[in-house]
Design a protein around this motif. Structure first.
Motif, PDB file in Angstrom:
ATOM      1  N   LYS A  74     -10.160   7.770   5.419  1.00 41.12           N
ATOM      2  CA  LYS A  74      -9.018   8.279   4.660  1.00 41.12           C
ATOM      3  C   LYS A  74      -8.372   7.196   3.806  1.00 41.12           C
ATOM      4  CE  LYS A  74      -6.346  11.382   5.999  1.00 41.12           C
ATOM      5  NZ  LYS A  74      -5.258  12.164   6.627  1.00 41.12           N
ATOM      6  N   GLY A  75      -8.829   5.972   3.972  1.00 42.03           N
ATOM      7  CA  GLY A  75      -8.339   4.893   3.132  1.00 42.03           C
ATOM      8  C   GLY A  75      -7.071   4.218   3.605  1.00 42.03           C
ATOM      9  N   LYS A  76      -6.532   4.626   4.758  1.00 42.77           N
ATOM     10  CA  LYS A  76      -5.274   4.037   5.218  1.00 42.77           C
ATOM     11  C   LYS A  76      -5.439   2.534   5.509  1.00 42.77           C
ATOM     12  CE  LYS A  76      -3.377   8.186   5.459  1.00 42.77           C
ATOM     13  NZ  LYS A  76      -3.168   8.836   6.746  1.00 42.77           N
ATOM     14  N   ILE A  77      -6.485   2.228   6.256  1.00 43.09           N
ATOM     15  CA  ILE A  77      -6.712   0.829   6.605  1.00 43.09           C
ATOM     16  C   ILE A  77      -7.031   0.032   5.350  1.00 43.09           C
ATOM     17  CG2 ILE A  77      -8.037  -0.752   8.041  1.00 43.09           C
ATOM     18  CD1 ILE A  77      -6.200   1.199   9.537  1.00 43.09           C
ATOM     19  N   GLY A  78      -7.765   0.642   4.421  1.00 39.30           N
ATOM     20  CA  GLY A  78      -8.091  -0.036   3.172  1.00 39.30           C
ATOM     21  C   GLY A  78      -6.860  -0.393   2.369  1.00 39.30           C
ATOM     22  N   LEU A  79      -5.871   0.496   2.348  1.00 39.35           N
ATOM     23  CA  LEU A  79      -4.636   0.203   1.634  1.00 39.35           C
ATOM     24  C   LEU A  79      -3.933  -1.011   2.229  1.00 39.35           C
ATOM     25  CD1 LEU A  79      -3.157   3.798   1.120  1.00 39.35           C
ATOM     26  CD2 LEU A  79      -3.959   2.263  -0.673  1.00 39.35           C
ATOM     27  N   LEU A  80      -3.971  -1.110   3.547  1.00 37.15           N
ATOM     28  CA  LEU A  80      -3.280  -2.196   4.221  1.00 37.15           C
ATOM     29  C   LEU A  80      -4.044  -3.522   4.155  1.00 37.15           C
ATOM     30  CD1 LEU A  80      -1.984  -0.108   7.202  1.00 37.15           C
ATOM     31  CD2 LEU A  80      -0.579  -1.199   5.463  1.00 37.15           C
ATOM     32  N   SER A  81      -5.263  -3.486   3.627  1.00 39.24           N
ATOM     33  CA  SER A  81      -6.029  -4.725   3.504  1.00 39.24           C
ATOM     34  C   SER A  81      -5.381  -5.696   2.519  1.00 39.24           C
ATOM     35  CB  SER A  81      -7.467  -4.421   3.059  1.00 39.24           C
ATOM     36  OG  SER A  81      -7.488  -3.940   1.721  1.00 39.24           O
ATOM     37  N   ILE A  82      -4.408  -5.215   1.739  1.00 36.87           N
ATOM     38  CA  ILE A  82      -3.694  -6.096   0.824  1.00 36.87           C
ATOM     39  C   ILE A  82      -2.999  -7.214   1.585  1.00 36.87           C
ATOM     40  CG2 ILE A  82      -1.590  -4.694   0.849  1.00 36.87           C
ATOM     41  CD1 ILE A  82      -3.042  -6.657  -2.147  1.00 36.87           C
ATOM     42  N   ASP A  83      -2.715  -6.993   2.871  1.00 37.55           N
ATOM     43  CA  ASP A  83      -2.081  -8.028   3.678  1.00 37.55           C
ATOM     44  C   ASP A  83      -3.014  -9.225   3.854  1.00 37.55           C
ATOM     45  OD1 ASP A  83       0.198  -8.906   5.056  1.00 37.55           O
ATOM     46  OD2 ASP A  83      -0.721  -8.445   6.983  1.00 37.55           O
ATOM     47  N   PHE A  84      -4.317  -8.985   3.806  1.00 37.95           N
ATOM     48  CA  PHE A  84      -5.287 -10.078   3.828  1.00 37.95           C
ATOM     49  C   PHE A  84      -5.479 -10.647   2.429  1.00 37.95           C
ATOM     50  CE2 PHE A  84      -6.513  -7.612   7.550  1.00 37.95           C
ATOM     51  CZ  PHE A  84      -6.846  -8.576   8.483  1.00 37.95           C
ATOM     52  N   SER A  85      -5.781  -9.767   1.483  1.00 36.48           N
ATOM     53  CA  SER A  85      -6.233 -10.218   0.167  1.00 36.48           C
ATOM     54  C   SER A  85      -5.153 -10.907  -0.645  1.00 36.48           C
ATOM     55  CB  SER A  85      -6.818  -9.044  -0.622  1.00 36.48           C
ATOM     56  OG  SER A  85      -5.851  -8.039  -0.849  1.00 36.48           O
ATOM     57  N   SER A  86      -3.882 -10.537  -0.447  1.00 36.23           N
ATOM     58  CA  SER A  86      -2.826 -11.181  -1.232  1.00 36.23           C
ATOM     59  C   SER A  86      -2.718 -12.665  -0.887  1.00 36.23           C
ATOM     60  CB  SER A  86      -1.480 -10.497  -0.989  1.00 36.23           C
ATOM     61  OG  SER A  86      -1.047 -10.653   0.357  1.00 36.23           O
ATOM     62  N   PHE A  87      -3.016 -13.004   0.361  1.00 36.91           N
ATOM     63  CA  PHE A  87      -2.978 -14.403   0.791  1.00 36.91           C
ATOM     64  C   PHE A  87      -3.996 -15.224   0.021  1.00 36.91           C
ATOM     65  CE2 PHE A  87      -4.158 -17.807   3.838  1.00 36.91           C
ATOM     66  CZ  PHE A  87      -2.908 -18.355   4.072  1.00 36.91           C
ATOM     67  N   GLU A  88      -5.192 -14.668  -0.127  1.00 34.83           N
ATOM     68  CA  GLU A  88      -6.248 -15.364  -0.863  1.00 34.83           C
ATOM     69  C   GLU A  88      -5.958 -15.374  -2.359  1.00 34.83           C
ATOM     70  OE1 GLU A  88      -8.572 -17.016   0.630  1.00 34.83           O
ATOM     71  OE2 GLU A  88      -7.973 -16.327   2.627  1.00 34.83           O
ATOM     72  N   GLN A  89      -5.509 -14.255  -2.891  1.00 34.15           N
ATOM     73  CA  GLN A  89      -5.224 -14.166  -4.319  1.00 34.15           C
ATOM     74  C   GLN A  89      -4.143 -15.165  -4.737  1.00 34.15           C
ATOM     75  OE1 GLN A  89      -4.519 -10.125  -5.804  1.00 34.15           O
ATOM     76  NE2 GLN A  89      -5.684  -9.324  -4.072  1.00 34.15           N
ATOM     77  N   ALA A  90      -3.098 -15.249  -3.940  1.00 38.47           N
ATOM     78  CA  ALA A  90      -1.984 -16.130  -4.275  1.00 38.47           C
ATOM     79  C   ALA A  90      -2.419 -17.590  -4.348  1.00 38.47           C
ATOM     80  CB  ALA A  90      -0.863 -15.963  -3.254  1.00 38.47           C
ATOM     81  N   GLN A  91      -3.356 -17.981  -3.489  1.00 40.57           N
ATOM     82  CA  GLN A  91      -3.797 -19.374  -3.459  1.00 40.57           C
ATOM     83  C   GLN A  91      -4.663 -19.749  -4.659  1.00 40.57           C
ATOM     84  OE1 GLN A  91      -4.908 -21.031   0.543  1.00 40.57           O
ATOM     85  NE2 GLN A  91      -4.543 -18.930   1.176  1.00 40.57           N
ATOM     86  N   ARG A  92      -5.087 -18.768  -5.427  1.00 44.78           N
ATOM     87  CA  ARG A  92      -5.852 -19.056  -6.640  1.00 44.78           C
ATOM     88  C   ARG A  92      -4.968 -19.130  -7.880  1.00 44.78           C
ATOM     89  NH1 ARG A  92      -9.487 -15.230  -4.137  1.00 44.78           N
ATOM     90  NH2 ARG A  92      -8.726 -13.563  -5.495  1.00 44.78           N
ATOM     91  N   MET A  93      -3.695 -18.891  -7.729  1.00 48.29           N
ATOM     92  CA  MET A  93      -2.784 -18.866  -8.868  1.00 48.29           C
ATOM     93  C   MET A  93      -2.272 -20.270  -9.181  1.00 48.29           C
ATOM     94  SD  MET A  93      -0.817 -15.294  -7.927  1.00 48.29           S
ATOM     95  CE  MET A  93      -0.117 -15.004  -9.557  1.00 48.29           C
ATOM     96  N   PRO A  94      -2.133 -20.600 -10.484  1.00 51.62           N
ATOM     97  CA  PRO A  94      -1.749 -21.953 -10.899  1.00 51.62           C
ATOM     98  C   PRO A  94      -0.476 -22.476 -10.249  1.00 51.62           C
ATOM     99  CG  PRO A  94      -2.447 -20.665 -12.795  1.00 51.62           C
ATOM    100  CD  PRO A  94      -2.387 -19.709 -11.632  1.00 51.62           C
ATOM    101  N   GLU A  95       0.516 -21.619 -10.059  1.00 50.57           N
ATOM    102  CA  GLU A  95       1.776 -22.064  -9.478  1.00 50.57           C
ATOM    103  C   GLU A  95       1.583 -22.567  -8.056  1.00 50.57           C
ATOM    104  OE1 GLU A  95       6.338 -20.437  -8.707  1.00 50.57           O
ATOM    105  OE2 GLU A  95       4.845 -19.139  -9.662  1.00 50.57           O
TER     106      GLU A  95
END
Length: 301
Positions: A181-202
């Motif tokens: 149903k995609g519920k767990i997939g939606l919450l995967s942002i809790d993992f991916s945002s950590f990685e995404q943020a570390q690639r940002m110039p700031e």
């Protein structure tokens, strides 16, 4: 017996212990969280936290699940104990150690917590029950055998997944736990945002400044989580050497605003994602509310 929780708590590597942070900031919530300066671990509250159960809600669901499973077991003639779960609040280590007090007292080691009844199943270690009870319950048998699904016991049909499965269905847990149903997939942002943020110039700029700060303090690390990865492997408690390193780490995080920058970037990423997937996140909250309602009803009977 551990059963699948209402929402799978997210974690980053081995250093993040999740749970709803204590003293959540005002305004933190669905799609509208505003990051604040990180001074203690309690400041690390992200938008997606609004879509996880609070410790009090999780304890309610755990207790209701244990109660329903016990009621089911009584139908088969087993006196299966009920566990009343207590809320467990866990200190976040998402960004490593960020508090001067924690660094001075515990270094990189986790703060000792009371027994985790929150995630404990219904059966106690002292219970004297025959192997058939575990089969009916749906848990692994005392010798580690596989769980039983369906079948019968003394002429009575065992529910699919045993009494554990029946309790989950009565609470509506299977609805919110279905990955299709995609519920767990939606919450995967809790993992991916950590990685995404570390690639940002700031963030890269802040981490480079942290590396330089740590080098001046006598520590050679290329990334901000490395100190914790090193020291938590050394014994069951923090040594004076570890505490000194943790205090230097925290000072450098404060001087460079590394944790504050990371929280701000993650908050931005998660807010954007929640806004783009508003319907899915609204459904999570709706289903979560239904489970809480069912849990209250189960305990009221």
């Amino acid at each position: 017996m551990r059963y699948t929780r209402l929402v799978i708590a997210a974690g980053v590597g081995t250093l993040l212990l999740t749970g709803c942070a204590e003293d959540a900031p005002e305004g933190a919530g669905a799609g509208g969280s505003v990051a604040r300066e990180v001074v203690t671990e309690a400041d690390i509250v992200l938008p997606v936290s609004a879509y996880f159960l609070t410790p009090e809600q999780q304890a309610l669901v755990d207790t209701a699940h244990s109660t329903l499973a016990s009621d089911c077991m009584k139908r088969f003639g087993f006196d299966w104990p009920v566990t009343k779960a207590e809320p467990v609040k866990v200190v976040s280590r998402r960004y490593g150690v960020v508090s001067e007090k924690v660094a001075a007292e515990h270094g990189y080691h986790m703060i000792p917590l009371a027994g985790d009844d929150h995630a404990r199943g219904a059966v106690s270690g002292k219970a004297k029950l025959p192997p058939e009870a575990y089969m009916v319950f749906g848990a692994k048998g005392p010798k580690g055998g596989r769980a039983s699904s369906g079948g019968s016991y003394r002429g009575k049909d065992i529910p699919e997944g045993g009494c554990v499965g029946e309790a989950q269905r009565k609470l509506g847990l299977e609805k919110v736990q279905n990955p299709e149903k995609g519920k767990i997939g939606l919450l995967s942002i809790d993992f991916s945002s950590f990685e995404q943020a570390q690639r940002m110039p700031e963030f890269i700029k802040a981490q480079d400044a942290w590396v330089s700060c740590m080098k001046k303090a006598g520590y050679q690390h290329a990334a901000f989580l490395q100190p914790g990865e090193k020291f938590t492997l050394e014994g069951n408690s923090a040594s004076p050497r570890e505490k000194a390193a943790a205090k230097a780490d925290v000072k450098c995080k404060q001087d460079t605003k590394l944790a504050t920058v990371l929280l701000r970037l993650e908050t931005q990423i998660q807010n954007d994602y929640i806004e783009q997937n508003a319907a899915g996140f609204a459904e999570i909250k709706k289903d979560q509310g239904a489970v809480i309602k069912s849990a209250n009803a189960a305990l009221a009977n």
